[in-house]
Design an enzyme around this catalytic site. Sequence first.
Site, mmCIF file in Angstrom:
data_model
loop_
_atom_site.group_PDB
_atom_site.id
_atom_site.type_symbol
_atom_site.label_atom_id
_atom_site.label_comp_id
_atom_site.label_asym_id
_atom_site.label_seq_id
_atom_site.Cartn_x
_atom_site.Cartn_y
_atom_site.Cartn_z
ATOM 1 N N THR A 77 0.855 -1.325 0.019
ATOM 2 C CA THR A 77 -0.015 -0.080 0.073
ATOM 3 C C THR A 77 1.082 1.312 -0.018
ATOM 4 O O THR A 77 0.695 2.300 -0.940
ATOM 5 C CB THR A 77 -0.892 -0.002 1.245
ATOM 6 O OG1 THR A 77 -1.804 -1.285 1.432
ATOM 7 C CG2 THR A 77 -1.744 1.007 1.282
ATOM 8 N N GLY A 130 -0.042 9.138 10.010
ATOM 9 C CA GLY A 130 -0.268 9.180 8.532
ATOM 10 C C GLY A 130 0.064 10.704 8.059
ATOM 11 O O GLY A 130 1.327 11.222 8.194
ATOM 12 N N ILE A 154 -0.494 13.720 9.066
ATOM 13 C CA ILE A 154 -0.399 14.853 9.899
ATOM 14 C C ILE A 154 1.320 14.934 10.298
ATOM 15 O O ILE A 154 1.777 13.828 10.809
ATOM 16 C CB ILE A 154 -1.113 14.499 11.092
ATOM 17 C CG1 ILE A 154 -2.560 14.106 10.969
ATOM 18 C CG2 ILE A 154 -0.850 15.373 12.357
ATOM 19 C CD1 ILE A 154 -3.696 13.678 12.018
ATOM 20 N N GLY A 177 -12.694 -3.659 4.595
ATOM 21 C CA GLY A 177 -10.983 -3.287 4.689
ATOM 22 C C GLY A 177 -10.655 -2.520 5.557
ATOM 23 O O GLY A 177 -9.493 -2.275 5.621
ATOM 24 N N LYS A 201 2.529 4.298 18.408
ATOM 25 C CA LYS A 201 2.699 5.828 18.195
ATOM 26 C C LYS A 201 2.834 6.636 19.209
ATOM 27 O O LYS A 201 3.731 7.560 19.205
ATOM 28 C CB LYS A 201 1.326 6.052 17.382
ATOM 29 C CG LYS A 201 1.348 5.278 16.071
ATOM 30 C CD LYS A 201 0.006 5.302 15.415
ATOM 31 C CE LYS A 201 -0.283 4.427 14.213
ATOM 32 N NZ LYS A 201 -1.880 4.342 13.729
HETATM 33 N N1 LIG Z 1 -1.033 1.102 5.213
HETATM 34 C C1 LIG Z 1 -0.888 2.051 5.783
HETATM 35 O O1 LIG Z 1 -2.047 3.080 5.623
HETATM 36 C C2 LIG Z 1 0.009 2.472 6.620
HETATM 37 C C3 LIG Z 1 0.026 3.964 7.197
HETATM 38 C C4 LIG Z 1 0.916 4.221 8.205
HETATM 39 C C5 LIG Z 1 1.955 3.289 8.456
HETATM 40 N N2 LIG Z 1 2.098 2.212 7.747
HETATM 41 C C6 LIG Z 1 3.476 1.204 7.775
HETATM 42 O O2 LIG Z 1 3.847 1.085 6.733
HETATM 43 C C7 LIG Z 1 4.625 -0.043 6.574
HETATM 44 C C8 LIG Z 1 4.179 -0.875 5.319
HETATM 45 O O3 LIG Z 1 2.715 -0.895 5.476
HETATM 46 P P1 LIG Z 1 1.860 -1.328 4.324
HETATM 47 O O4 LIG Z 1 0.588 -0.960 4.623
HETATM 48 O O5 LIG Z 1 2.300 -0.684 2.900
HETATM 49 O O6 LIG Z 1 1.921 -3.179 3.947
HETATM 50 P P2 LIG Z 1 1.779 -3.993 2.947
HETATM 51 O O7 LIG Z 1 0.964 -3.403 1.756
HETATM 52 O O8 LIG Z 1 1.542 -5.291 3.272
HETATM 53 O O9 LIG Z 1 3.142 -4.062 2.017
HETATM 54 C C9 LIG Z 1 4.239 -4.719 2.646
HETATM 55 C C10 LIG Z 1 5.288 -4.621 1.660
HETATM 56 O O10 LIG Z 1 6.475 -5.537 2.033
HETATM 57 C C11 LIG Z 1 6.841 -6.615 1.288
HETATM 58 N N3 LIG Z 1 7.457 -7.650 2.011
HETATM 59 C C12 LIG Z 1 6.895 -8.470 3.081
HETATM 60 N N4 LIG Z 1 7.875 -8.980 3.603
HETATM 61 C C13 LIG Z 1 9.000 -8.810 2.811
HETATM 62 C C14 LIG Z 1 10.297 -9.620 2.955
HETATM 63 N N5 LIG Z 1 10.647 -10.430 3.656
HETATM 64 N N6 LIG Z 1 11.178 -8.969 1.985
HETATM 65 C C15 LIG Z 1 10.743 -7.875 1.279
HETATM 66 N N7 LIG Z 1 9.731 -7.265 0.961
HETATM 67 C C16 LIG Z 1 8.892 -7.764 1.980
HETATM 68 C C17 LIG Z 1 5.600 -6.969 0.665
HETATM 69 O O11 LIG Z 1 5.809 -7.752 -0.444
HETATM 70 P P3 LIG Z 1 4.728 -8.474 -1.654
HETATM 71 O O12 LIG Z 1 4.054 -7.216 -2.039
HETATM 72 O O13 LIG Z 1 5.720 -9.083 -2.607
HETATM 73 O O14 LIG Z 1 3.996 -9.470 -0.795
HETATM 74 C C18 LIG Z 1 4.866 -5.739 0.425
HETATM 75 O O15 LIG Z 1 5.391 -5.089 -0.781
HETATM 76 C C19 LIG Z 1 4.196 -0.846 7.838
HETATM 77 O O16 LIG Z 1 5.232 -0.430 8.714
HETATM 78 C C20 LIG Z 1 3.095 -0.120 8.282
HETATM 79 O O17 LIG Z 1 2.789 -0.084 9.798
HETATM 80 C C21 LIG Z 1 1.170 1.865 6.925
#
Ligand SMILES: NC(=O)c1ccc[n+]([C@@H]2O[C@H](COP(=O)([O-])OP(=O)(O)OC[C@H]3O[C@@H](n4cnc5c(N)ncnc54)[C@H](OP(=O)(O)O)[C@@H]3O)[C@@H](O)[C@H]2O)c1
Length: 439
Positions: A14, A136, A138, A189, A207
């Site tokens: 994401t 996010g 902010i 979701g 946080k």
């Molecule tokens: N989503 C939000 O709104 C949000 C908001 C604030 C902070 N965050 C933080 O941002 C970070 C990412 O969140 P996200 O929502 O983007 O997560 P996500 O959609 O689950 O994406 C995670 C990514 O990491 C990759 N990955 C997983 N295991 C891996 C490994 N062993 N080696 C290399 N790549 C690997 C996955 O690969 P594949 O795609 O190939 O499976 C995927 O592309 C997290 O720390 C989360 O807490 C997210």
Amino acid sequence: MTHRLKLGIAGLGTVGVGVWKLLNENRERIFANAGCELEITAVCARNADIDRGIDLKGVRWVDNAVELASSDDIDIFVELIGGEEGIAREAVETALAHGKHVVTANKALLAHHGNELAAIAEKHNVALNYEAAVAGAIPIVKSLREGLAGNNVSSVVGILNGTCNYILTKMASEGREFADVLSDAQKMGYAEADPTFDIGGHDTAHKLAILTCLAFGSRIDFNSIYLEGIEAITQADLKAVHELGYCIKLLGVAIRTDSGIEQRVHPSLVPLTSPLAAIDGAFNAVAVEGNYSGKIILQGAGAGQKPTASAVIADIIDIARVNALYPLGREVAKLAPYQRARMRAHEGGYYVGLAVHDRPGAVAAIAKRFGEQEISLESIIQRGTDTQSGEDAEGGGQQSVVLIIHETAEAALREALASIEADGHIADRPRMIRIEKTI
Ligand SMILES: NC(=O)c1ccc[n+]([C@@H]2O[C@H](COP(=O)([O-])OP(=O)(O)OC[C@H]3O[C@@H](n4cnc5c(N)ncnc54)[C@H](OP(=O)(O)O)[C@@H]3O)[C@@H](O)[C@H]2O)c1
């Protein structure tokens, strides 16, 4: 524009895809603000075969995030994988130790290992930026680290988890019970298949641990946070508090007290007149009080692809501007040990909900227990049969008794509630929610 900074992005989910898109969409503005060009030279994720809707042509694919973290063809390592241990931690440590700047959105990693990671960053004179890890879009990290750097901060209070706020908002506006709204949130979701992390308050606590460090200049201490989730909140609680002029929010609260710093995450009664009461749905808000700035409230989208990417790109631009700061606001060696204030020493107002057996003298006996602890009642609402619990085991009726309690010590209230339970006049565990008047 004379130079070019090379980015390696680990994680193309994401947030990773959002960063890619924003960098391409707002290219000119970003380069102008950064004072240089930014180029994604290498990326890494688990599966190279997924169609992510972005064109990765010309970008080096790396299978292993740790290998990417030490690659010669990157200046900034952008960690968007997630998780407090494992590959994310190893890759960030590797990048910092190899003199790469790091940008991450990983609150779990920082809450558990932020002190150590900041020290590695300092040692190698590189940036460790994490605006996206808290609330996010902010800019609360930047606000505390820079904008409010001259203030003595007395409190930070935030609605920091969109899932919990969405659930509580829906319960209040639609009159539905927790399990029902949660199940809908999962279908749409908004909530994970395993929602424990959000609804149990852990995500908010991650946080809060980061904000406490930045606000008070103390070491990050996640394990000292008092933690309660929203699972026990009922429709009856929400209705009763609304009649009394409050709503319920899951708050992360850090307050400087005489005995130390109170760090706590729990459902709180917020006066309906407070700006935080108006933060509905998946939105986040943070209120900070500084001794010169006064109260500042920031609100906005706390998660999601675009808002989170916005924060990641801002961190990258900061690095490009050669604005590498101490990751935790001051040298790690100058962070004070975190001094925890005991929760029992907490003083405040409380909401208490009791399912009382319908017997003569029961309510008077309960009132006596509060009196013994010198607890005074602001208001009391007493209703006939409690629709939540109906008839009790003894075949008698129950009354729902809701009390708003004036400022008192938490230890005294816990004593009183323990005596009330022991007396046997109530059918269920008492429900107790703290009233937050700091905002
Ligand atoms: N989503 C939000 O709104 C949000 C908001 C604030 C902070 N965050 C933080 O941002 C970070 C990412 O969140 P996200 O929502 O983007 O997560 P996500 O959609 O689950 O994406 C995670 C990514 O990491 C990759 N990955 C997983 N295991 C891996 C490994 N062993 N080696 C290399 N790549 C690997 C996955 O690969 P594949 O795609 O190939 O499976 C995927 O592309 C997290 O720390 C989360 O807490 C997210």
